[in-house]
Design a protein around this motif. Structure first.
Motif, PDB file in Angstrom:
ATOM      1  N   SER A 190       0.890  -1.150   0.000  1.00 20.81           N
ATOM      2  CA  SER A 190       0.000   0.000   0.000  1.00 20.81           C
ATOM      3  C   SER A 190       0.929   1.201   0.000  1.00 20.81           C
ATOM      4  CB  SER A 190      -0.841  -0.013   1.274  1.00 20.81           C
ATOM      5  OG  SER A 190      -2.165   0.290   0.973  1.00 20.81           O
ATOM      6  N   GLY A 191       0.516   2.255  -0.696  1.00 20.95           N
ATOM      7  CA  GLY A 191       1.409   3.405  -0.847  1.00 20.95           C
ATOM      8  C   GLY A 191       1.856   3.468  -2.288  1.00 20.95           C
ATOM      9  N   SER A 192       2.067   4.709  -2.756  1.00 15.22           N
ATOM     10  CA  SER A 192       2.298   4.910  -4.181  1.00 15.22           C
ATOM     11  C   SER A 192       3.729   5.377  -4.460  1.00 15.22           C
ATOM     12  CB  SER A 192       1.249   5.909  -4.679  1.00 15.22           C
ATOM     13  OG  SER A 192       1.207   5.940  -6.069  1.00 15.22           O
ATOM     14  N   LYS A 239      -4.603  -6.739  -0.189  1.00 20.12           N
ATOM     15  CA  LYS A 239      -4.266  -5.648  -1.120  1.00 20.12           C
ATOM     16  C   LYS A 239      -5.441  -5.346  -2.052  1.00 20.12           C
ATOM     17  CE  LYS A 239      -1.967  -2.759  -3.654  1.00 20.12           C
ATOM     18  NZ  LYS A 239      -1.937  -1.362  -3.211  1.00 20.12           N
ATOM     19  N   ASN A 243      -7.488  -1.846  -2.396  1.00 23.09           N
ATOM     20  CA  ASN A 243      -7.565  -1.097  -3.657  1.00 23.09           C
ATOM     21  C   ASN A 243      -8.969  -1.050  -4.240  1.00 23.09           C
ATOM     22  OD1 ASN A 243      -4.876  -0.596  -3.376  1.00 23.09           O
ATOM     23  ND2 ASN A 243      -4.410  -0.919  -5.528  1.00 23.09           N
ATOM     24  N   MET A 246     -10.282   1.892  -2.493  1.00 23.02           N
ATOM     25  CA  MET A 246      -9.661   3.112  -3.032  1.00 23.02           C
ATOM     26  C   MET A 246     -10.252   3.494  -4.391  1.00 23.02           C
ATOM     27  SD  MET A 246      -5.605   3.854  -3.497  1.00 23.02           S
ATOM     28  CE  MET A 246      -5.438   3.052  -5.062  1.00 23.02           C
ATOM     29  N   PHE A 300      -0.060   6.357  -9.748  1.00 20.09           N
ATOM     30  CA  PHE A 300      -0.651   5.019  -9.842  1.00 20.09           C
ATOM     31  C   PHE A 300      -1.436   4.965 -11.166  1.00 20.09           C
ATOM     32  CE2 PHE A 300      -4.134   2.034  -8.123  1.00 20.09           C
ATOM     33  CZ  PHE A 300      -3.415   0.910  -8.518  1.00 20.09           C
ATOM     34  N   ASP A 308      -6.907  -3.883 -10.629  1.00 18.75           N
ATOM     35  CA  ASP A 308      -7.149  -4.262  -9.227  1.00 18.75           C
ATOM     36  C   ASP A 308      -8.641  -4.387  -8.937  1.00 18.75           C
ATOM     37  OD1 ASP A 308      -4.450  -4.214  -9.008  1.00 18.75           O
ATOM     38  OD2 ASP A 308      -4.335  -2.369  -7.816  1.00 18.75           O
TER      39      ASP A 308
END
Ligand SMILES: NC(=O)C1=CN([C@@H]2O[C@H](COP(=O)(O)OP(=O)(O)OC[C@H]3O[C@@H](n4cnc5c(N)ncnc54)[C@H](OP(=O)(O)O)[C@@H]3O)[C@@H](O)[C@H]2O)C=CC1
Ligand SMILES: O=CCCC(=O)O
Length: 361
Positions: A190-192, A239, A243, A246, A300, A308
């Protein structure tokens, strides 16, 4: 695992322990074996972000290992892989890189990385090999295809796949790696782009616990926290769920920005209002201002967000879980892709809504 909250009585650790005490006050499920990174490594507003960093009983800390002394391979040097490999080099690791498009290896080679001409050769020359690839197809090909990493694996070696893939892909790669007598860890992040550059990723790991412990010092170079989630597939599933949320959040935010503008409001003010309330999220504050200006600098890629969502819908279907919001969001990202926005940032999904309103006007 013993508590290792205070490794050394220095100012960073004292600040960290103060933050832990504050977190404990707000979060009764806090893990006592989690050691936050030293305070100085947080970019901004550290106290607030710390309270989120430790919000899990499964976030763990490497208590037994301080340094990884073996050779590290890195396969896949895209938006995420390049800064991750760079951080390993900067930390003094002995790194061998490979990328399908060889030119992306050059900046890292000039900074001290070695190069091998195939994933097989990287794996054969390294103790642990990381892979950060686009999707299930490329992850399988690089691991299990001709001259793939699996061919270079053997007892005493480990393969850490940090790509975002589905559960079946991760299990398949695990089986091939295991057949060579090596260890496997899935560890999607997680994190871009920026967290990758800053060593602030969140690892969602599952698989061989001994490999997890061995590579924890490396994960700590690359990230701010790590979760060990048990059997292979749990990291991939976690994950995809994250996503999926998100992707829907971004689609909904896009609708809000466009609706605010249509009814005569200033969308920049909407972004500010959202940032101060209960639905505030770093993602909105980070992406909102550029979305208002119709700018989508890629962190991203939209094609990966749609991938995803597609994989998350498959996961949901596998357990008969209804996910109508995610399904609708997925359709929107598909429309955005059909408008040629695949390589833009995923916040460009708003453009699909703009086009839709013109279609129906
Ligand atoms: N960007 C982000 O914010 C985040 C991305 N992720 C995930 O991490 C992974 C990588 O993302 P990101 O770095 O952004 O993606 P990029 O598209 O920038 O990089 C993809 C990488 O995969 C390689 N690749 C693609 N297809 C193949 C193939 N068929 N064979 C061999 N190599 C291939 C590319 O090689 P080449 O250079 O030759 O094209 C490149 O190294 C994805 O699974 C993504 O979902 C996870 C968290 C955040
Ligand atoms: O997979 C991409 C995740 C991006 C993010 O967590 O900000």
């Amino acid at each position: 695992m013993p508590s290792t909250l205070l490794a050394k009585p220095n100012i960073n650790n004292l600040l960290s322990s103060t933050a832990m005490a504050l977190c404990s006050a707000f979060c009764p499920r806090i893990s006592t074996n989690f050691r936050p990174k030293p305070f100085s490594s947080f970019p901004s507003k550290p106290l607030l972000s710390l309270s989120f960093k430790v919000f899990s009983s499964q976030a763990t800390d490497a208590s037994s290992q301080d340094k990884f002394s073996g050779r590290v391979g890195f396969l896949g040097l895209g938006i995420m892989g390049s800064p991750m490999a760079l951080n390993l080099i900067k930390a003094g690791c002995d790194v061998i890189v490979w990328n399908r498009t060889k030119s992306k290896c050059d900046p890292l080679i000039s900074l001290g990385a070695k190069y091998s001409s195939s994933p097989e050769e990287v794996a054969a020359n390294c103790d642990v090999t990381f892979a950060m690839l686009a999707d299930p197809e490329s992850a399988i090909d690089v691991a299990c295809g001709k001259n793939g990493a699996v061919s270079g694996m053997g007892p005493g070696k480990g393969y850490v796949d940090v790509s975002t893939v589905d559960v079946a892909t991760s299990k398949l790669i695990n089986e091939h790696i295991k057949a060579r007598g090596a260890l496997f860890l899935e560890a999607p992040v997680s994190g871009s782009k920026k967290p990758a550059e800053d060593g602030q990723l969140i690892f969602l790991t599952a698989g061989d616990r001994s490999l997890y412990e061995l590579v924890s010092p490396l994960l700590d170079i690359l990230g701010k926290s790590r979760f060990y989630l048990g059997k292979v597939g749990n990291g991939a599933a976690m994950k995809l769920v994250v996503n999926m949320i998100m992707g829907s959040m971004m689609a909904s935010f896009s609708e809000g920005i466009l609706l605010s503008k249509k009814v005569g409001l200033d969308p920049s003010v909407l972004v500010e209002v959202v940032s101060q309330g209960a639905i505030s999220a770093p993602m909105y504050s980070l992406k909102g201002p550029s979305m208002v200006k119709s700018q989508y600098p890629t962190a991203f890629p939209l094609k990966h967000q749609q991938k995803d969502l597609r994989l998350a819908l498959g996961l949901a279907e596998s357990v008969s879980q209804s996910t109508p919001i995610a399904a609708a969001a997925n359709e929107l990202y598909k429309v955005a892709k059909s408008y040629g926005l695949s390589d833009e940032d995923f916040s460009a999904v708003i453009e699909a809504l703009k086009a839709k309103s013109q279609d129906t006007a």
